[in-house]
Design a protein around this motif. Sequence first.
Motif, mmCIF file in Angstrom:
data_model
loop_
_atom_site.group_PDB
_atom_site.id
_atom_site.type_symbol
_atom_site.label_atom_id
_atom_site.label_comp_id
_atom_site.label_asym_id
_atom_site.label_seq_id
_atom_site.Cartn_x
_atom_site.Cartn_y
_atom_site.Cartn_z
ATOM 1 N N LYS A 1 31.819 44.162 61.740
ATOM 2 C CA LYS A 1 31.163 44.322 63.050
ATOM 3 C C LYS A 1 32.137 44.135 64.215
ATOM 4 N N MET A 2 33.229 43.402 63.974
ATOM 5 C CA MET A 2 34.207 43.135 65.041
ATOM 6 C C MET A 2 35.120 44.334 65.297
ATOM 7 N N GLN A 3 35.134 45.302 64.384
ATOM 8 C CA GLN A 3 36.053 46.436 64.498
ATOM 9 C C GLN A 3 35.592 47.388 65.608
ATOM 10 N N ASP A 4 36.565 47.840 66.386
ATOM 11 C CA ASP A 4 36.272 48.753 67.480
ATOM 12 C C ASP A 4 36.607 50.181 67.019
ATOM 13 N N GLU A 5 35.614 51.036 66.975
ATOM 14 C CA GLU A 5 35.787 52.424 66.514
ATOM 15 C C GLU A 5 36.640 52.516 65.239
ATOM 16 N N PRO A 6 36.190 51.880 64.182
ATOM 17 C CA PRO A 6 37.015 51.855 62.964
ATOM 18 C C PRO A 6 36.907 53.147 62.158
ATOM 19 N N SER A 7 37.911 53.367 61.334
ATOM 20 C CA SER A 7 37.791 54.367 60.273
ATOM 21 C C SER A 7 37.190 53.640 59.068
ATOM 22 N N PHE A 8 36.842 54.366 58.016
ATOM 23 C CA PHE A 8 36.347 53.686 56.819
ATOM 24 C C PHE A 8 37.435 52.787 56.230
ATOM 25 N N PHE B 1 27.191 52.437 57.737
ATOM 26 C CA PHE B 1 27.573 51.552 56.628
ATOM 27 C C PHE B 1 27.469 50.083 57.056
ATOM 28 N N VAL B 2 27.942 49.788 58.262
ATOM 29 C CA VAL B 2 27.884 48.398 58.746
ATOM 30 C C VAL B 2 26.424 47.957 58.878
ATOM 31 N N ALA B 3 25.579 48.822 59.414
ATOM 32 C CA ALA B 3 24.148 48.486 59.571
ATOM 33 C C ALA B 3 23.505 48.250 58.204
ATOM 34 N N LEU B 4 23.867 49.086 57.238
ATOM 35 C CA LEU B 4 23.316 48.951 55.879
ATOM 36 C C LEU B 4 23.716 47.599 55.270
ATOM 37 N N MET B 5 24.987 47.235 55.438
ATOM 38 C CA MET B 5 25.479 45.973 54.869
ATOM 39 C C MET B 5 24.844 44.763 55.562
ATOM 40 N N GLN B 6 24.659 44.872 56.876
ATOM 41 C CA GLN B 6 24.019 43.765 57.617
ATOM 42 C C GLN B 6 22.586 43.557 57.117
ATOM 43 N N LYS B 7 21.881 44.670 56.932
ATOM 44 C CA LYS B 7 20.491 44.598 56.470
ATOM 45 C C LYS B 7 20.425 44.006 55.053
ATOM 46 N N SER B 8 21.335 44.440 54.201
ATOM 47 C CA SER B 8 21.375 43.912 52.827
ATOM 48 C C SER B 8 21.660 42.416 52.837
ATOM 49 N N LEU B 9 22.623 42.006 53.666
ATOM 50 C CA LEU B 9 22.951 40.578 53.766
ATOM 51 C C LEU B 9 21.715 39.780 54.181
ATOM 52 N N ASN B 10 21.007 40.280 55.191
ATOM 53 C CA ASN B 10 19.809 39.566 55.675
ATOM 54 C C ASN B 10 18.803 39.392 54.544
ATOM 55 N N THR C 1 15.151 53.905 55.587
ATOM 56 C CA THR C 1 16.104 54.583 56.482
ATOM 57 C C THR C 1 15.726 56.065 56.553
ATOM 58 N N GLU C 2 16.064 56.675 57.660
ATOM 59 C CA GLU C 2 15.887 58.127 57.798
ATOM 60 C C GLU C 2 16.937 58.805 56.917
ATOM 61 N N PRO C 3 16.545 59.800 56.108
ATOM 62 C CA PRO C 3 17.561 60.479 55.290
ATOM 63 C C PRO C 3 18.699 61.033 56.149
ATOM 64 N N LYS C 4 19.914 60.915 55.629
ATOM 65 C CA LYS C 4 21.086 61.441 56.351
ATOM 66 C C LYS C 4 22.005 62.154 55.376
ATOM 67 N N ALA C 5 22.551 63.277 55.798
ATOM 68 C CA ALA C 5 23.431 64.063 54.926
ATOM 69 C C ALA C 5 24.812 63.435 54.835
ATOM 70 N N VAL C 6 25.226 62.724 55.883
ATOM 71 C CA VAL C 6 26.535 62.057 55.870
ATOM 72 C C VAL C 6 26.395 60.641 56.412
ATOM 73 N N LEU C 7 27.308 59.781 55.970
ATOM 74 C CA LEU C 7 27.274 58.377 56.364
ATOM 75 C C LEU C 7 28.417 58.096 57.339
ATOM 76 N N LYS C 8 28.049 57.558 58.512
ATOM 77 C CA LYS C 8 29.081 57.190 59.487
ATOM 78 C C LYS C 8 29.432 55.717 59.294
ATOM 79 N N THR C 9 30.553 55.311 59.878
ATOM 80 C CA THR C 9 30.974 53.903 59.709
ATOM 81 C C THR C 9 29.887 52.952 60.214
ATOM 82 N N GLU C 10 29.278 53.304 61.345
ATOM 83 C CA GLU C 10 28.242 52.401 61.899
ATOM 84 C C GLU C 10 27.010 52.335 60.989
#
Length: 235
Positions: free
Chosen positions: A161-168, A125-134, A114-123
Amino acid sequence: MISLVSLLIMRRKEDKIVEPLSVKTLKEMILYLADQIIECKPLLTELDSAIGDGDHGIGMEKGFLKVKEKISVMNPSENVYEVFATTGRALLMSMGGASGVMFGHFFAAGAKNTEPKAVLKTEDFVALMQKSLNIIKETGKAELGDKTMVDALEPAVMAMKMQDEPSFLDLFRSAESAAKEGAEKTKEYQAKHGRAIYLMERAVGHQDPGATSVWIIFRSFREFAEKHLPDKPVA
Ligand code: ADP
Ligand code: MG
Protein backbone atom coordinates in the motif's frame (compact mmCIF):
# COMPACT_ATOMS: atom_id res chain seq x y z
CA MET A 1 16.51 26.72 -13.36
CA ILE A 2 14.48 23.56 -13.33
CA SER A 3 10.83 24.41 -12.93
CA LEU A 4 8.35 22.26 -11.09
CA VAL A 5 6.67 21.43 -14.40
CA SER A 6 9.89 20.12 -15.94
CA LEU A 7 10.57 18.14 -12.78
CA LEU A 8 7.15 16.57 -13.14
CA ILE A 9 7.85 15.80 -16.80
CA MET A 10 11.19 14.20 -15.85
CA ARG A 11 9.39 12.15 -13.21
CA ARG A 12 6.93 10.85 -15.81
CA LYS A 13 9.81 9.89 -18.11
CA GLU A 14 11.12 7.60 -15.38
CA ASP A 15 7.73 5.92 -15.14
CA LYS A 16 7.31 2.35 -16.18
CA ILE A 17 4.72 0.76 -18.35
CA VAL A 18 2.52 -1.21 -16.01
CA GLU A 19 0.63 -3.76 -17.99
CA PRO A 20 -2.29 -5.32 -16.15
CA LEU A 21 -2.30 -9.09 -15.77
CA SER A 22 -4.46 -11.15 -18.09
CA VAL A 23 -6.28 -14.32 -17.01
CA LYS A 24 -3.67 -16.34 -18.92
CA THR A 25 -0.69 -14.70 -17.19
CA LEU A 26 -2.35 -14.98 -13.81
CA LYS A 27 -2.94 -18.70 -14.33
CA GLU A 28 0.74 -19.12 -15.23
CA MET A 29 1.73 -17.20 -12.12
CA ILE A 30 -0.41 -19.45 -9.89
CA LEU A 31 1.00 -22.58 -11.54
CA TYR A 32 4.54 -21.27 -10.96
CA LEU A 33 3.65 -20.57 -7.33
CA ALA A 34 2.23 -24.08 -6.89
CA ASP A 35 5.52 -25.65 -8.01
CA GLN A 36 7.53 -23.46 -5.62
CA ILE A 37 5.32 -24.34 -2.64
CA ILE A 38 5.54 -28.05 -3.48
CA GLU A 39 9.34 -27.71 -3.63
CA CYS A 40 9.36 -26.14 -0.17
CA LYS A 41 7.52 -29.05 1.46
CA PRO A 42 10.63 -30.24 3.40
CA LEU A 43 11.21 -26.76 4.90
CA LEU A 44 7.55 -26.34 5.89
CA THR A 45 7.50 -29.84 7.38
CA GLU A 46 10.62 -29.11 9.39
CA LEU A 47 9.20 -25.86 10.78
CA ASP A 48 5.83 -27.40 11.69
CA SER A 49 7.57 -30.40 13.26
CA ALA A 50 9.33 -28.05 15.68
CA ILE A 51 6.22 -26.24 16.97
CA GLY A 52 3.20 -28.07 15.53
CA ASP A 53 2.27 -31.50 14.26
CA GLY A 54 4.56 -31.51 11.24
CA ASP A 55 1.83 -31.54 8.61
CA HIS A 56 2.04 -28.01 7.18
CA GLY A 57 4.29 -29.06 4.29
CA ILE A 58 2.05 -32.03 3.55
CA GLY A 59 -1.08 -29.85 3.65
CA MET A 60 0.41 -27.17 1.40
CA GLU A 61 1.65 -29.78 -1.07
CA LYS A 62 -1.74 -31.45 -1.18
CA GLY A 63 -3.44 -28.08 -1.55
CA PHE A 64 -1.24 -26.85 -4.36
CA LEU A 65 -1.39 -30.13 -6.26
CA LYS A 66 -5.17 -29.62 -6.27
CA VAL A 67 -4.65 -26.00 -7.35
CA LYS A 68 -2.56 -27.17 -10.33
CA GLU A 69 -5.27 -29.64 -11.30
CA LYS A 70 -8.11 -27.10 -11.01
CA ILE A 71 -6.29 -24.21 -12.69
CA SER A 72 -5.23 -26.44 -15.58
CA VAL A 73 -8.80 -27.52 -16.33
CA MET A 74 -10.46 -24.22 -15.43
CA ASN A 75 -13.18 -23.08 -17.82
CA PRO A 76 -12.00 -20.41 -20.19
CA SER A 77 -12.78 -17.36 -18.08
CA GLU A 78 -12.82 -13.69 -18.86
CA ASN A 79 -12.58 -12.85 -15.18
CA VAL A 80 -9.24 -12.58 -13.36
CA TYR A 81 -10.96 -12.91 -9.98
CA GLU A 82 -12.14 -16.37 -11.01
CA VAL A 83 -8.48 -17.51 -11.03
CA PHE A 84 -8.07 -16.42 -7.39
CA ALA A 85 -11.44 -17.93 -6.41
CA THR A 86 -10.56 -21.28 -8.06
CA THR A 87 -7.19 -21.32 -6.26
CA GLY A 88 -8.73 -20.56 -2.88
CA ARG A 89 -11.51 -23.13 -3.33
CA ALA A 90 -8.98 -25.81 -4.28
CA LEU A 91 -6.97 -25.15 -1.11
CA LEU A 92 -10.05 -25.05 1.09
CA MET A 93 -11.32 -28.33 -0.36
CA SER A 94 -8.08 -30.26 -0.19
CA MET A 95 -5.92 -29.01 2.70
CA GLY A 96 -8.34 -29.32 5.59
CA GLY A 97 -7.67 -27.94 9.06
CA ALA A 98 -7.31 -24.37 10.22
CA SER A 99 -4.68 -23.47 7.69
CA GLY A 100 -6.81 -24.81 4.80
CA VAL A 101 -9.41 -22.21 5.70
CA MET A 102 -6.78 -19.47 6.11
CA PHE A 103 -4.90 -20.15 2.86
CA GLY A 104 -8.24 -20.64 1.11
CA HIS A 105 -9.18 -17.14 2.28
CA PHE A 106 -5.77 -15.81 1.22
CA PHE A 107 -6.80 -16.27 -2.42
CA ALA A 108 -10.59 -16.49 -2.44
CA ALA A 109 -11.80 -14.01 0.20
CA GLY A 110 -10.54 -10.92 -1.60
CA ALA A 111 -12.07 -12.11 -4.86
CA LYS A 112 -15.56 -12.49 -3.39
CA ASN A 113 -18.27 -10.02 -4.46
CA THR A 114 -16.01 -8.34 -7.02
CA GLU A 115 -17.11 -7.09 -10.42
CA PRO A 116 -15.68 -9.41 -13.11
CA LYS A 117 -12.58 -7.95 -14.76
CA ALA A 118 -10.68 -9.12 -17.84
CA VAL A 119 -7.36 -7.81 -16.50
CA LEU A 120 -5.93 -7.21 -13.05
CA LYS A 121 -4.29 -3.89 -12.21
CA THR A 122 -1.79 -3.42 -9.39
CA GLU A 123 -4.38 -1.55 -7.32
CA ASP A 124 -6.85 -4.43 -7.80
CA PHE A 125 -4.26 -6.85 -6.43
CA VAL A 126 -3.54 -4.69 -3.38
CA ALA A 127 -7.28 -4.30 -2.67
CA LEU A 128 -7.77 -8.06 -3.02
CA MET A 129 -4.93 -8.79 -0.57
CA GLN A 130 -6.20 -6.21 1.94
CA LYS A 131 -9.67 -7.77 1.84
CA SER A 132 -8.26 -11.28 2.27
CA LEU A 133 -6.14 -10.14 5.22
CA ASN A 134 -9.20 -8.59 6.89
CA ILE A 135 -11.20 -11.79 6.50
CA ILE A 136 -8.31 -13.99 7.70
CA LYS A 137 -8.03 -11.82 10.83
CA GLU A 138 -11.79 -11.80 11.35
CA THR A 139 -12.01 -15.59 11.00
CA GLY A 140 -8.90 -16.65 12.92
CA LYS A 141 -8.86 -13.75 15.41
CA ALA A 142 -5.09 -13.50 15.07
CA GLU A 143 -3.36 -10.14 15.41
CA LEU A 144 0.23 -9.11 14.70
CA GLY A 145 2.62 -10.83 17.10
CA ASP A 146 0.42 -13.89 17.67
CA LYS A 147 2.85 -16.10 15.69
CA THR A 148 0.68 -16.88 12.68
CA MET A 149 0.61 -16.21 8.93
CA VAL A 150 -0.81 -12.74 9.77
CA ASP A 151 2.70 -11.74 10.95
CA ALA A 152 3.92 -12.05 7.35
CA LEU A 153 0.77 -11.06 5.48
CA GLU A 154 -0.09 -7.84 7.31
CA PRO A 155 3.35 -6.22 6.80
CA ALA A 156 3.28 -7.37 3.16
CA VAL A 157 -0.06 -5.67 2.56
CA MET A 158 1.13 -2.49 4.34
CA ALA A 159 4.32 -2.45 2.23
CA MET A 160 2.34 -2.82 -0.99
CA LYS A 161 0.00 0.00 0.00
CA MET A 162 2.98 2.34 0.56
CA GLN A 163 4.15 1.98 -3.06
CA ASP A 164 3.54 4.95 -5.32
CA GLU A 165 2.41 3.91 -8.83
CA PRO A 166 4.13 0.53 -8.58
CA SER A 167 4.67 -2.08 -11.24
CA PHE A 168 3.80 -5.67 -10.33
CA LEU A 169 7.51 -6.30 -9.84
CA ASP A 170 7.72 -3.36 -7.38
CA LEU A 171 4.68 -4.67 -5.54
CA PHE A 172 5.91 -8.22 -5.21
CA ARG A 173 9.42 -7.12 -4.21
CA SER A 174 8.05 -4.99 -1.40
CA ALA A 175 5.63 -7.69 -0.27
CA GLU A 176 8.35 -10.37 -0.33
CA SER A 177 10.78 -8.34 1.73
CA ALA A 178 8.14 -7.34 4.34
CA ALA A 179 6.79 -10.91 4.56
CA LYS A 180 10.30 -12.33 5.00
CA GLU A 181 11.04 -9.91 7.80
CA GLY A 182 7.64 -10.61 9.39
CA ALA A 183 8.14 -14.37 9.18
CA GLU A 184 11.61 -14.11 10.74
CA LYS A 185 10.22 -12.01 13.58
CA THR A 186 7.79 -14.81 14.51
CA LYS A 187 10.81 -16.56 16.07
CA GLU A 188 10.57 -14.04 18.90
CA TYR A 189 6.89 -14.71 19.67
CA GLN A 190 4.90 -17.18 21.72
CA ALA A 191 1.87 -18.53 19.83
CA LYS A 192 -1.65 -17.34 20.61
CA HIS A 193 -3.35 -19.59 18.03
CA GLY A 194 -2.91 -23.04 16.49
CA ARG A 195 -1.09 -26.00 17.95
CA ALA A 196 2.05 -24.06 18.92
CA ILE A 197 -0.02 -22.44 21.68
CA TYR A 198 0.59 -25.46 23.93
CA LEU A 199 4.36 -24.98 23.76
CA MET A 200 4.13 -21.57 25.47
CA GLU A 201 7.66 -20.08 25.68
CA ARG A 202 9.18 -23.22 24.11
CA ALA A 203 7.85 -21.97 20.74
CA VAL A 204 10.21 -19.00 20.98
CA GLY A 205 13.21 -19.40 18.66
CA HIS A 206 11.15 -21.20 16.00
CA GLN A 207 9.74 -19.59 12.88
CA ASP A 208 6.02 -19.96 12.21
CA PRO A 209 5.32 -22.32 9.28
CA GLY A 210 2.24 -20.45 8.02
CA ALA A 211 4.09 -17.11 8.01
CA THR A 212 6.90 -18.83 6.08
CA SER A 213 4.40 -20.03 3.46
CA VAL A 214 3.18 -16.45 3.02
CA TRP A 215 6.76 -15.35 2.42
CA ILE A 216 7.24 -18.15 -0.14
CA ILE A 217 4.05 -17.04 -1.94
CA PHE A 218 5.28 -13.46 -2.41
CA ARG A 219 8.81 -14.65 -3.24
CA SER A 220 7.36 -16.86 -5.98
CA PHE A 221 5.26 -13.98 -7.36
CA ARG A 222 8.41 -11.80 -7.42
CA GLU A 223 10.41 -14.50 -9.22
CA PHE A 224 7.61 -14.90 -11.76
CA ALA A 225 7.45 -11.13 -12.31
CA GLU A 226 11.21 -10.92 -12.79
CA LYS A 227 11.01 -13.55 -15.51
CA HIS A 228 7.76 -12.58 -17.19
CA LEU A 229 6.69 -9.08 -16.11
CA PRO A 230 9.88 -7.01 -16.07
CA ASP A 231 9.55 -3.25 -15.71
CA LYS A 232 9.62 -1.49 -19.05
CA PRO A 233 10.49 2.20 -18.99
CA VAL A 234 8.07 4.52 -20.78
CA ALA A 235 9.65 5.33 -24.16
P1 ADP B 1 -2.66 -27.30 11.64
O1 ADP B 1 -2.36 -26.27 12.68
O2 ADP B 1 -4.13 -27.61 11.54
O3 ADP B 1 -1.78 -28.50 11.76
P2 ADP B 1 -0.98 -26.34 9.50
O4 ADP B 1 0.12 -27.04 10.18
O5 ADP B 1 -1.17 -26.60 8.05
O6 ADP B 1 -2.37 -26.59 10.24
O7 ADP B 1 -0.79 -24.78 9.62
C1 ADP B 1 -0.30 -24.15 10.76
C2 ADP B 1 -0.28 -22.66 10.49
O8 ADP B 1 -1.59 -22.13 10.45
C3 ADP B 1 0.41 -21.87 11.59
O9 ADP B 1 1.80 -21.85 11.39
C4 ADP B 1 -0.22 -20.50 11.48
O10 ADP B 1 0.52 -19.64 10.64
C5 ADP B 1 -1.57 -20.77 10.82
N1 ADP B 1 -2.66 -20.54 11.78
C6 ADP B 1 -3.08 -21.33 12.77
N2 ADP B 1 -4.10 -20.76 13.44
C7 ADP B 1 -4.32 -19.54 12.86
C8 ADP B 1 -5.22 -18.45 13.09
N3 ADP B 1 -6.12 -18.50 14.05
N4 ADP B 1 -5.12 -17.37 12.28
C9 ADP B 1 -4.22 -17.33 11.28
N5 ADP B 1 -3.35 -18.32 11.00
C10 ADP B 1 -3.39 -19.41 11.79
MG1 MG C 1 0.30 -28.55 11.45
